[in-house]
Scaffold this motif. Structure first.
Motif, PDB file in Angstrom:
ATOM      1  N   ALA A 196       0.837  -1.201   0.000  1.00  0.00           N
ATOM      2  CA  ALA A 196       0.000   0.000   0.000  1.00  0.00           C
ATOM      3  C   ALA A 196       0.871   1.250   0.000  1.00  0.00           C
ATOM      4  N   GLY A 197       0.552   2.169  -0.883  1.00  0.00           N
ATOM      5  CA  GLY A 197       1.264   3.430  -0.952  1.00  0.00           C
ATOM      6  C   GLY A 197       2.419   3.461  -1.930  1.00  0.00           C
ATOM      7  N   PHE A 198       2.796   2.316  -2.490  1.00  0.00           N
ATOM      8  CA  PHE A 198       3.889   2.267  -3.457  1.00  0.00           C
ATOM      9  C   PHE A 198       3.329   2.265  -4.873  1.00  0.00           C
ATOM     10  N   SER A 199       3.950   3.052  -5.728  1.00  0.00           N
ATOM     11  CA  SER A 199       3.553   3.057  -7.136  1.00  0.00           C
ATOM     12  C   SER A 199       4.447   2.097  -7.912  1.00  0.00           C
ATOM     13  N   LYS A 200       4.062   1.809  -9.120  1.00  0.00           N
ATOM     14  CA  LYS A 200       4.796   0.894  -9.983  1.00  0.00           C
ATOM     15  C   LYS A 200       6.244   1.357 -10.174  1.00  0.00           C
ATOM     16  N   SER A 201       6.439   2.670 -10.291  1.00  0.00           N
ATOM     17  CA  SER A 201       7.783   3.205 -10.522  1.00  0.00           C
ATOM     18  C   SER A 201       8.683   3.115  -9.288  1.00  0.00           C
ATOM     19  N   GLU A 202       8.111   2.895  -8.108  1.00  0.00           N
ATOM     20  CA  GLU A 202       8.895   2.806  -6.876  1.00  0.00           C
ATOM     21  C   GLU A 202       9.271   1.371  -6.521  1.00  0.00           C
ATOM     22  N   LEU A 203       8.887   0.416  -7.363  1.00  0.00           N
ATOM     23  CA  LEU A 203       9.174  -0.998  -7.107  1.00  0.00           C
ATOM     24  C   LEU A 203      10.181  -1.530  -8.105  1.00  0.00           C
ATOM     25  N   GLU A 204      10.987  -2.484  -7.648  1.00  0.00           N
ATOM     26  CA  GLU A 204      11.960  -3.152  -8.508  1.00  0.00           C
ATOM     27  C   GLU A 204      11.943  -4.640  -8.181  1.00  0.00           C
ATOM     28  N   ILE A 205      11.782  -5.455  -9.216  1.00  0.00           N
ATOM     29  CA  ILE A 205      11.770  -6.913  -9.040  1.00  0.00           C
ATOM     30  C   ILE A 205      12.902  -7.479  -9.872  1.00  0.00           C
ATOM     31  N   GLN A 206      13.756  -8.282  -9.237  1.00  0.00           N
ATOM     32  CA  GLN A 206      14.904  -8.849  -9.939  1.00  0.00           C
ATOM     33  C   GLN A 206      15.025 -10.322  -9.599  1.00  0.00           C
ATOM     34  N   SER A 207      15.229 -11.129 -10.640  1.00  0.00           N
ATOM     35  CA  SER A 207      15.435 -12.565 -10.467  1.00  0.00           C
ATOM     36  C   SER A 207      16.803 -12.913 -11.034  1.00  0.00           C
TER      37      SER A 207
END
Length: 139
Positions: free
Chosen positions: A55-66
């Motif tokens: 909650a409160g995070f936008s798409k641009s503030e997230l990073e997913i790395q595998s």
């Protein structure tokens, strides 16, 4: 915190030493972060989903790395320069980093955000060479 004796697992399982070591090390690590909360679901025989409350995070503030069997999900809030006076602040808006160790042949398929929840879909794809096969008996 509970402690588990994994000695029977070491004795009776062949080739699962890595799994037992991971469980043992996770059991010892008492500083597991609790933010943000998440679920891990089994969707099918070889399909999984990690659902994380962001909650409160936008798409641009997230990073997913595998990378090499590790899945890392990071959230970094941009600095808020607005002066606010809270009477009560219950919504955490802090940066986070969650790491998940993926089993062999598990890969990330997609990630979506819906209603303040991040869904990361995973699938286990076992190569043909590793699947069971019938061996014909010859004379």
């Amino acid at each position: 915190m509970r402690t588990f004796d994994l000695t029977p697992l070491y004795r009776s399982a062949i080739g699962f030493d890595r799994l037992a070591n991971m469980i043992d090390s996770a059991n010892r690590n008492e500083q597991q972060p609790s933010y943000p909360p998440y679920n891990i679901e089994l969707l099918g025989e070889n399909a999984y989903r990690i659902t994380m409350a962001i909650a409160g995070f936008s798409k641009s503030e997230l990073e997913i790395q595998s990378e090499e069997g590790n899945l890392t999900i990071k959230g970094a809030k941009e600095a808020d320069t607005t002066e606010r006076t809270y009477l009560y602040q219950g919504i955490a808006a802090r940066n986070f980093e969650r790491r998940f160790q993926l089993a062999d042949h598990v890969k990330v398929v997609k990630a979506t955000i819906e209603n303040g929840l991040l869904h990361v879909d995973l699938v286990r794809e076992i190569p043909e060479a590793m699947k069971p096969r019938q061996i014909e008996i010859t004379d």
